[in-house]
Design a protein around this motif. Structure first.
Motif, PDB file in Angstrom:
ATOM      1  N   VAL A 215       0.855  -1.200   0.000  1.00 26.77           N
ATOM      2  CA  VAL A 215       0.000   0.000   0.000  1.00 26.77           C
ATOM      3  C   VAL A 215       0.889   1.248   0.000  1.00 26.77           C
ATOM      4  N   TYR A 216       1.938   1.203   0.830  1.00 28.10           N
ATOM      5  CA  TYR A 216       2.887   2.324   0.886  1.00 28.10           C
ATOM      6  C   TYR A 216       3.531   2.528  -0.480  1.00 28.10           C
ATOM      7  N   GLU A 217       3.851   1.412  -1.139  1.00 27.13           N
ATOM      8  CA  GLU A 217       4.480   1.504  -2.459  1.00 27.13           C
ATOM      9  C   GLU A 217       3.556   2.167  -3.475  1.00 27.13           C
ATOM     10  N   SER A 218       2.253   1.860  -3.374  1.00 27.12           N
ATOM     11  CA  SER A 218       1.336   2.495  -4.324  1.00 27.12           C
ATOM     12  C   SER A 218       1.235   3.995  -4.065  1.00 27.12           C
ATOM     13  N   MET A 219       1.599   4.421  -2.842  1.00 25.77           N
ATOM     14  CA  MET A 219       1.566   5.856  -2.524  1.00 25.77           C
ATOM     15  C   MET A 219       2.891   6.545  -2.852  1.00 25.77           C
TER      16      MET A 219
END
Lengths: 598, 646
Positions: free
Chosen positions: B38-42
């Motif tokens: 999820v952090y990577e998608s941000m």
């Protein structure tokens, strides 16, 4: 492309058709169906091209019940007529409102859409979208219409059927039929005769013209053209539609298997097994045809992987029948296999054989990794089906101990094998990555999610039926570690929104369930939870997160909607059954009969 | 006493190797990785790596996993035959984790971007370095920068102590900016005196601020601002009363260009009397002087006001072939050519208005008068030419001739200097431009300098030329690689790429031997311990740039061996279970007397949790004490066997 469409629109004669045009009903298209063309990086027969184009334009291969070949010929030979006929469906009412199209009409003609000012300005605006930005839903719908219009334009101009081979280069571009004299004068004559016969609806002339066209085209010089056998294979594949036939057979097999539980006769069990095996056989045959046609394993996109999902269920069920002589096995295999095929057939996925990305080519690993991982998903999908059955039995028929025992045994078998296959799938994927990219693990989101799902299943396998007799500080340590991790991770996901907060709360609840809940009911509920981790890996990483290297199998946003909707309903169902189960267990005088000592 | 502590240790080991602890660690890893995506998608893959997967807490989590697995194996020693699968599985997990550790410490992964026709000897890795090169003798000092700081999205002050040094020149990183934009700012540390003020022009709804330095002009939107230092009271007086004295002396000079000669005369000298112009045979007589010349409808010129807005003269040229009337405008010297006559067309008449008067032209509508001493004045020249001067104090707003706008002198510097600095880009852009602030020490003196990533800067210290470079770390390949040709293969009849292929030539400096290799997607080549993979390509103009991944990973075979062991172990475990199942189906009796702990083992296929777990002989917790369970989970053998055989 859209620009060409717009320019053409200015010169478009708007002809009002006096009466509804009809396709010539009794032409024999058997011969022309096998005409070899160059299309989308391959050399398929006309039949495949017609199906591809008619599906792309109208959304249905046998649009209004007609043969796609007839449609394609009609658009090619009588463009003036069909330009003004409604062919393109704009089904979304919101889009029609946005475009100020008639609210009652759903199907529109090429010329109608092309001369529509609002649509044209929206299509023009598509060209202004900066690179890298994703299209919004409206834009993607407009782009979809624009693609259909440009495809139809190619057909109306006679550019879609590329039948003249490249005489010099084996991989060169084939050309469509161009009017006028030239090296292909004979072909031109036959082509014109075909068009003439088609327009007149003269079936005898049409048959002889198509024979002549085939003959003259095959006489043209070419460095490469596929042999007659492979064209015949593809025609056969198109004809029998193995996958949509297979799910119908499997569905019958599933009904028979369900009935077998009530009938309880050996011969009837055999019948159910025959249904399962027949569906599986048909699917296997279809996959082998597709493999031959594409000249590679059909495991490159969402559609093809769903086929393997279904195939894996059949294969594993046949294997399982020998381990468990249980009526549940054919029922779950036929049912889930049919479901996967129905999804493949009915979801808005591309069914055609397309060129694939270079990384998927020339490697043995695609043929190893994709089947292994898909079969592991199949087995875990079978597990999730019996897990649902387990929840229902334990919530509503707690007295049927032998039922829940049988299901639990089967469930565990599926879980265990599925986990091994999932591990194998991750290991083979890792080895493929090492051979293609030089690293066996790169923390790509797809890799990570596959490991997340595996860890979920490993947790199920590692949580004992009852708590360990450990000192109290062991539990405190677990809680402490969890709190520490949450304290580290949660602030990193800021800015916090209500949705994110809810997701984190759900995640913490899920963690507690995974670690603390035990027993057959909990194992079933956890298996369902973990299967949604698999679904997230399978579709969610591409569609929800939209990041990473594995974004080759792109589809539509509808898939995400289906996924969230189904996931929500399913987990709500699990929660409901858990409540029922707890309520019953609490209200019944403890200990429950099943807890009675031996 | 001793046995007690041994027991304590044993108890502790049992907790660490327990299924409970395994479940906790597995779920924690699961959650950490899910959040990481999820952090990577941000924030992108690079940041996810730094913040999650390569962070120390994530490594600690993996260490806990290893500790759990290792302990779980150790406490079960000595193993029974039935536990072979369990031991294989868990030992393989340790092998995989160990292989990953080898990869981390001894593996290297990078890229070469190589242009067709180019030869390279190095590849770059994702780490960063700082290099100082003496360009006179080509010596270089390089320092590796800490990847946990350089590459992150946060600013770091004095990120590390390491420095580069050559001779007595030492360079150290003072600050790291993840994304930088160059900026300018005024500082008050110039050894030379130079005046500067910060002005603020405010209207009811917004405020503009600008710095203006002596001798330069600044802009408030379209309005120019200038700063003038006034050294003496006399000078100030002259500025404040511009026209009175000067107008009396002269309104300007008449300048005549004729036959290559230029003659200048004050206007007053020629007023109403013919003055001969050198030896040219021409004379001039100025007829009229205009302060504010306006051309009327019949081409007649009139004076619109007494303010020197458009100074002009009207004169009579008396030549050998006749007399002609001409007008010369001070501000439009070319205007004369439009009045071209016949008799005197080879004569050019120019009127130069006196300096003080032309000064009032509204080119700098706002002027700050700095001095004498500490006085500050603001002089405004409105569009109509009216000049107003006001005294000003620091921080006190002054009304301007433009209604509703007030001007404030916010700051004044006497030793101003324009400093070219680098500031943090906010928000951080996708295409980042990291920068470092360097402290350069040489011979007891030190200075600071900003350096952008991959932007070499040259500087001279003690007459020695140096170059500083902050860039991705380059690692020598040990051989040289040249890209002979790059080809993109396409699908038939289209331009959709089907394959990428780099034809390279590898030259070994040890023996000078050269060999051609082909690297394509899924077909890497190995040389000198490295494996080269086709990664991507760029087409820039005619020539292609091929991007190859370069890797050397001694951990890879270890990890792969771990995979095989893991799978084999899991299959053995499954086989044992299936065998148990078979035995149960074969006869109920055998299940009973199959030795220690067998009751639990035989039902383990029904019992997910009992997987591989067999109590060691000296288990401190005897297996007798158990929670109440559903009958099927504790009833061994018989009942279950019956269920199975149905």
């Amino acid at each position: 492309m859209s620009r060409i469409v717009l320019i053409l629109a200015a010169f478009l004669p708007i002809l009002a058709s006096a009466q509804e045009p009809k396709l010539p009903p009794d032409l024999d298209v058997t011969a022309i169906r096998g005409l070899c063309l160059q299309h989308d990086g391959r050399w398929p027969p006309l039949d495949t091209v017609a199906r591809d184009i008619v599906v792309s334009v109208t959304g249905n291969a046998s649009y209004r019940g007609h043969d796609p070949v007839l449609w394609l010929l009609a658009w090619t030979f009588a463009p003036d007529t069909w330009m003004n006929e409604p062919l393109i469906t704009v089904g979304n009412a919101e889009l029609r409102r946005e475009l100020q199209l008639s609210p009652t009409q759903t199907v529109f003609s090429y010329s109608e859409l092309l001369s529509h000012r609002q649509l044209r300005s929206l299509i023009e605006a598509l060209g202004q979208i900066e690179r890298g930005r994703k299209m919004n839903p409206l834009e993607s719908k407009v782009s979809d219409i624009s693609d259909k219009l440009s495809l139809l334009q190619t057909v109306f101009r006679g550019q879609a059927l590329k039948l003249i081979p490249d005489p010099a280069n084996a991989l060169g571009a084939w050309k469509p039929m161009t009017p006028g004299p030239g090296a292909q004068a004979d072909v031109g004559v036959a082509w014109d005769a075909l068009g003439d016969a088609f327009r007149r609806g003269d079936s005898a002339a049409f048959t002889s013209a198509s024979d002549r066209l085939l003959k003259t085209v095959s006489a043209l010089p070419a460095t490469y053209r596929p042999d007659a056998k492979s064209l015949a294979t593809e025609l056969n594949y198109n004809q029998i539609q193995p996958f949509s036939t297979a799910w119908k057979v499997m569905l019958v097999g599933a009904l028979l298997a369900a009935a077998a539980i009530l009938v309880r006769r050996r011969w009837f069990d055999g019948l159910a097994a025959v249904g399962m095996i027949a569906g599986f056989g048909l699917l296997t045959y279809g996959l082998s045809l597709r493999w031959q046609i594409a000249a590679r394993i059909p495991a490159s996109n969402m559609f093809e992987s769903l086929l393997f999902l279904s195939w894996g269920m059949g294969a594993f069920a046949i294997l399982s029948v020998f381990v468990f002589r249980d009526r549940l096995v054919p029922l779950t295999a036929s049912g889930m296999g049919a479901l996967a095929l129905i999804l493949a057939d009915r979801l808005p996925l591309d069914h055609f054989i397309r060129p694939i990305a270079p990384v998927l080519l020339d490697t043995i690993w695609m043929s190893i990794h994709v089947p292994v991982i898909m079969i592991s998903y199949s087995v875990l999908a079978l597990a999730v089906l019996v897990a649902h059955a387990q929840l229902i039995v334990m919530a509503f028929a707690p007295g049927r101990v032998h039922w829940s025992n049988t299901i639990d045994r089967l469930h565990y078998w599926y879980l265990h094998v599925g986990t091994i296959l999932l591990t194998a799938g991750i290991a083979t994927g890792s080895m493929w990555a090492a051979s293609s990219w030089g690293r066996y693990w790169g923390w790509d989101p797809k890799e990570v999610w596959s490991l997340v799902a595996l860890l979920g299943y490993l947790t199920i396998l590692h949580v004992r039926p009852g708590p360990d007799s450990l000192p109290r500080w062991a539990y405190a340590l677990g809680i402490l570690l969890t709190a520490a991790l949450l304290a580290i991770v949660v602030p990193k996901l800021s800015p916090m929104t209500a949705g994110k907060g809810l997701a984190i709360a759900a995640m913490v609840f899920g963690m507690a369930v995974l670690v603390l809940a035990h027993g057959p009911f909990a194992a079933a509920a956890k298996s369902i939870m973990c299967f949604w981790l698999i679904i997230m890996t399978y579709v969610g990483v591409n569609y929800v997160l939209g990041i990473g290297l594995h974004s080759y199998g792109f589809g539509t946003g509808a898939v995400v909607r289906y996924m969230f909707l189904t996931g929500g309903i399913d987990l709500a169902f699990v929660a409901l059954l858990s409540l029922v189960y707890w309520f019953r267990r609490a209200s019944a005088a403890a200990p429950l009969p099943i807890l009675a000592p031996a | 006493m001793q046995t007690q502590s041994v027991n304590k240790v044993r108890r502790g080991l049992h907790v660490v190797g327990s299924l409970w602890f395994a479940a906790v660690v597995l779920v924690l890893l699961l959650v950490a990785m899910a959040c990481a995506t999820v952090y990577e998608s941000m924030h992108g893959a690079e940041q996810a790596l730094l913040t999650f997967y390569q962070s120390s807490w994530f490594e600690a989590l993996l260490f806990l996993l290893a500790a759990n697995v290792l302990t779980a194996v150790v406490v079960r020693y000595p193993f029974s035959k039935r536990q072979i699968g369990f031991v294989m599985t868990h030992a393989s997990i340790l092998v995989i984790l160990g292989g990953a550790l080898v990869t981390k410490h001894f593996g290297i992964e990078g890229q070469v971007s190589i242009l067709e026709g180019e030869t390279l000897k190095e590849f770059h890795v994702s780490a960063e370095t700082l290099a100082l090169t003496n360009r006179a003798n080509s010596t270089t000092s390089t320092v590796d920068l800490n990847p946990k700081v350089f590459g992150r999205l946060t600013v770091a002050e004095r990120p590390q102590d390491a420095s580069v040094a050559l001779g007595d020149v030492r360079v150290r990183v003072e600050k790291y900016l993840p994304d930088s934009v160059p900026s300018e700012r005024i500082v008050n540390d110039n050894p030379q005196p130079r005046a500067a003020v910060e002005l603020s022009l405010a209207s009811s709804d917004h405020e503009d601020k600008t710095w203006v330095l002596e001798g330069e002009t600044a802009q408030f939107g379209p309005v120019a601002v200038a700063l003038r230092t006034v050294a003496t009271v006399e000078e100030l007086k002259q500025l404040l009363e511009p026209s009175s004295e000067k107008a009396a002396s002269s309104v300007g000079t008449v300048k005549i260009d004729v036959a290559g000669a230029t003659v200048e005369r004050p206007v007053e000298e020629c007023m109403d009397k013919a003055v001969p112009i050198g030896g040219t045979g021409y004379s001039i007589r100025v007829l009229r002087y205009f302060n504010h010349a306006t051309v009327g409808p019949n081409n007649e010129i009139t004076n619109a006001s007494d303010r020197p807005v458009n100074p002009a003269i009207q004169a009579e040229i008396i030549g050998p072939s006749g007399t002609e009337k001409r007008t010369a405008f001070a501000r439009f010297p070319d205007f004369a050519s439009m009045h071209k006559g016949t008799a005197t067309s080879n004569l050019n008449l120019i009127f130069v208005a006196s300096g003080a008067q032309v000064d009032t032209e509204p080119s700098t509508p706002i002027e700050v008068l700095f001095g004498p001493a500490d006085q500050l004045r603001l002089r405004f020249t409105a569009a109509d030419g009216i000049v107003t001067t006001q005294e000003a104090r620091l921080g006190e707003p002054v009304e301007t001739p433009w209604p509703g706008r007030r001007l404030t002198i916010a700051q004044r510097f006497d030793h101003a200097r324009m400093e070219h600095a680098v500031t943090l880009a906010d928000p951080i852009r996708e295409t980042r431009m990291p920068a470092v602030l360097l402290k350069i020490e040489a011979g007891g003196e030190s200075s600071e300098m900003w350096l952008g990533k991959s932007q070499p800067r040259r500087l001279t210290i003690d007459r020695i030329p140096y170059e500083l470079l902050y860039a991705e770390k380059q690692v020598p390949l040990g051989f040289s690689i040249a890209l002979t040709k790059f080809t993109v293969g396409t699908y038939p009849g289209g331009n959709r790429p089907r394959s990428f292929e780099s034809q390279v030539t590898i030259t070994d400096p040890a023996n000078g031997r050269t060999q051609g290799r082909i690297i394509s997607m899924n077909h890497p080549t190995s040389y000198g311990g490295y494996t080269l993979y086709q990664s991507s390509y760029q087409l820039t103009g005619e020539r292609a740039t091929s991007v190859l991944s370069v890797a050397r990973d001694p951990g890879q075979p270890i990890v792969f061996a771990g995979y095989f062991g893991l799978l084999a172990g899991m299959i053995v475990v499954l086989g044992v279970r299936v065998n148990d199942q078979r035995r149960l189906q074969g006869g109920d009796d055998s299940a009973h007397g199959a030795g220690r702990g067998n009751g639990r083992q035989t039902i383990s296929l029904l019992n997910p949790g009992a997987r591989c777990r067999q109590q060691p002989p000296n288990d401190p917790d005897p297996p007798g004490r158990k929670e109440p369970r559903p009958a099927t989970w504790i009833r061994p053998g018989v009942g279950v066997g019956r269920e199975v055989s149905r």
